[in-house]
Design a protein around this motif. Structure first.
Motif, PDB file in Angstrom:
ATOM      1  N   VAL A 113       0.987  -1.374   0.406  1.00 61.81           N
ATOM      2  CA  VAL A 113       0.172  -0.343  -0.133  1.00 61.81           C
ATOM      3  C   VAL A 113       0.941   1.152   0.295  1.00 61.81           C
ATOM      4  O   VAL A 113       0.166   2.352  -0.665  1.00 61.81           O
ATOM      5  N   ALA A 114       2.226   0.902   0.916  1.00 58.71           N
ATOM      6  CA  ALA A 114       2.974   2.240   0.323  1.00 58.71           C
ATOM      7  C   ALA A 114       2.654   3.191  -0.627  1.00 58.71           C
ATOM      8  O   ALA A 114       2.882   4.248  -0.614  1.00 58.71           O
ATOM      9  N   PHE A 115       3.516   2.177  -1.617  1.00 63.87           N
ATOM     10  CA  PHE A 115       3.943   2.367  -2.436  1.00 63.87           C
ATOM     11  C   PHE A 115       2.252   2.787  -4.048  1.00 63.87           C
ATOM     12  O   PHE A 115       2.389   3.600  -5.081  1.00 63.87           O
ATOM     13  N   THR A 116       1.310   2.700  -2.974  1.00 67.95           N
ATOM     14  CA  THR A 116      -0.084   3.331  -3.814  1.00 67.95           C
ATOM     15  C   THR A 116      -0.351   4.423  -3.379  1.00 67.95           C
ATOM     16  O   THR A 116      -1.648   5.171  -3.842  1.00 67.95           O
ATOM     17  N   CYS A 117       0.543   5.372  -2.434  1.00 67.82           N
ATOM     18  CA  CYS A 117      -0.037   6.454  -2.324  1.00 67.82           C
ATOM     19  C   CYS A 117       0.206   7.977  -2.913  1.00 67.82           C
ATOM     20  O   CYS A 117       0.656   7.683  -4.476  1.00 67.82           O
ATOM     21  N   PRO A 118      -0.995   8.651  -3.143  1.00 67.62           N
ATOM     22  CA  PRO A 118      -0.846   9.738  -3.872  1.00 67.62           C
ATOM     23  C   PRO A 118       0.232  10.422  -4.891  1.00 67.62           C
ATOM     24  O   PRO A 118       0.531  10.397  -5.779  1.00 67.62           O
ATOM     25  N   VAL A 119       1.667  10.536  -3.445  1.00 68.31           N
ATOM     26  CA  VAL A 119       2.950  11.035  -3.679  1.00 68.31           C
ATOM     27  C   VAL A 119       3.703  10.007  -4.807  1.00 68.31           C
ATOM     28  O   VAL A 119       3.985  10.675  -5.729  1.00 68.31           O
ATOM     29  N   ALA A 120       3.186   8.967  -4.470  1.00 69.95           N
ATOM     30  CA  ALA A 120       3.886   7.752  -5.129  1.00 69.95           C
ATOM     31  C   ALA A 120       3.648   7.507  -6.854  1.00 69.95           C
ATOM     32  O   ALA A 120       4.293   7.582  -7.423  1.00 69.95           O
ATOM     33  N   GLU A 121       2.400   8.215  -6.627  1.00 74.46           N
ATOM     34  CA  GLU A 121       2.054   8.569  -7.633  1.00 74.46           C
ATOM     35  C   GLU A 121       2.053   9.052  -8.837  1.00 74.46           C
ATOM     36  O   GLU A 121       1.552   8.886 -10.039  1.00 74.46           O
ATOM     37  N   SER A 122       2.202  10.136  -7.821  1.00 73.89           N
ATOM     38  CA  SER A 122       2.614  11.450  -8.851  1.00 73.89           C
ATOM     39  C   SER A 122       3.570  12.414  -9.363  1.00 73.89           C
ATOM     40  O   SER A 122       4.019  12.673 -10.515  1.00 73.89           O
ATOM     41  N   VAL A 123       4.434  11.367  -8.430  1.00 73.72           N
ATOM     42  CA  VAL A 123       5.847  11.145  -8.709  1.00 73.72           C
ATOM     43  C   VAL A 123       6.452  10.912  -9.950  1.00 73.72           C
ATOM     44  O   VAL A 123       6.377  10.160 -10.568  1.00 73.72           O
ATOM     45  N   HIS A 124       7.826  11.286 -11.036  1.00 72.72           N
ATOM     46  CA  HIS A 124       8.168  11.126 -12.629  1.00 72.72           C
ATOM     47  C   HIS A 124       8.495  10.070 -12.598  1.00 72.72           C
ATOM     48  O   HIS A 124       9.235   9.385 -11.664  1.00 72.72           O
ATOM     49  N   PRO A 125       7.887   9.282 -13.230  1.00 78.34           N
ATOM     50  CA  PRO A 125       8.554   7.697 -13.053  1.00 78.34           C
ATOM     51  C   PRO A 125       9.854   7.479 -13.217  1.00 78.34           C
ATOM     52  O   PRO A 125      10.462   6.821 -12.716  1.00 78.34           O
ATOM     53  N   ASP A 126      10.515   8.291 -14.160  1.00 79.00           N
ATOM     54  CA  ASP A 126      12.035   8.844 -14.013  1.00 79.00           C
ATOM     55  C   ASP A 126      12.859   9.344 -12.725  1.00 79.00           C
ATOM     56  O   ASP A 126      13.941   9.162 -12.316  1.00 79.00           O
ATOM     57  N   ILE A 127      12.319   9.252 -11.597  1.00 78.37           N
ATOM     58  CA  ILE A 127      12.405   9.361 -10.147  1.00 78.37           C
ATOM     59  C   ILE A 127      12.469   8.434  -9.595  1.00 78.37           C
ATOM     60  O   ILE A 127      11.659   7.768  -9.263  1.00 78.37           O
ATOM     61  N   LYS A 128      13.344   7.488  -9.302  1.00 82.14           N
ATOM     62  CA  LYS A 128      13.722   6.146  -8.754  1.00 82.14           C
ATOM     63  C   LYS A 128      13.540   6.231  -6.639  1.00 82.14           C
ATOM     64  O   LYS A 128      14.906   7.298  -6.368  1.00 82.14           O
ATOM     65  N   GLN A 129      12.439   5.455  -6.943  1.00 78.85           N
ATOM     66  CA  GLN A 129      12.554   5.139  -5.539  1.00 78.85           C
ATOM     67  C   GLN A 129      12.381   4.326  -5.163  1.00 78.85           C
ATOM     68  O   GLN A 129      12.711   2.675  -5.152  1.00 78.85           O
ATOM     69  N   ASP A 130      14.160   4.114  -4.109  1.00 82.80           N
ATOM     70  CA  ASP A 130      14.363   2.950  -3.369  1.00 82.80           C
ATOM     71  C   ASP A 130      14.320   2.822  -2.073  1.00 82.80           C
ATOM     72  O   ASP A 130      14.152   3.647  -1.049  1.00 82.80           O
TER      73      ASP A 130
END
Length: 135
Positions: A113-130
């Protein structure tokens, strides 16, 4: 409805007021971009918003399931790129308190569910979320 009002104070500093609550946040340009680095920079707020949003969504799921994740700490590291100057990555580490009592399947639910938060869904896909979850 307007969310915030922002005032430029000079010296590369702004004051943002959340209109509904009256809460105020000051920003400052970072040292590596001609600022004093005495406050969050706007890009710091983006990275911080990602960690906070993930934890909030996990908190909602935990509350709905009757789980307690109180005391969970999150560290955030923003990684900047050049040409153009922009956020290229965010490292987020979740440290859950000992004795949380969550089974592995419950932990996976919260991680997902963490990866479904609105900010995670809003940042550009080129921004690596580690993202690291320390249970």
């Amino acid at each position: 409805m307007q969310t915030a009002a922002i005032l430029y104070n000079g010296e590369l500093r702004t004051t943002a007021k959340h209109l509904r609550s009256g809460t105020v946040i000051e920003t400052d340009a970072p040292v590596d971009n001609n600022g004093k680095g005495e406050r969050f920079s706007p890009s710091d707020l983006v990275a911080t918003a990602l960690g906070s949003c993930m934890l909030t969504i996990m908190g909602i799921k935990a509350r709905d399931k009757g789980w307690n994740i109180d005391g969970t700490a999150v560290s955030v590291e923003k990684i900047m790129g050049t040409e153009p100057r922009r956020i290229i990555g965010v490292k987020i580490q979740f440290d859950f308190p000992a004795g949380h009592g969550l089974e592995e399947k419950d932990q996976k639910i919260l991680e997902n569910v963490a990866f479904t938060c609105p900010v995670a869904e809003s940042v550009h896909p080129d921004i690596k979320q580690d993202v690291t979850f320390n249970w």
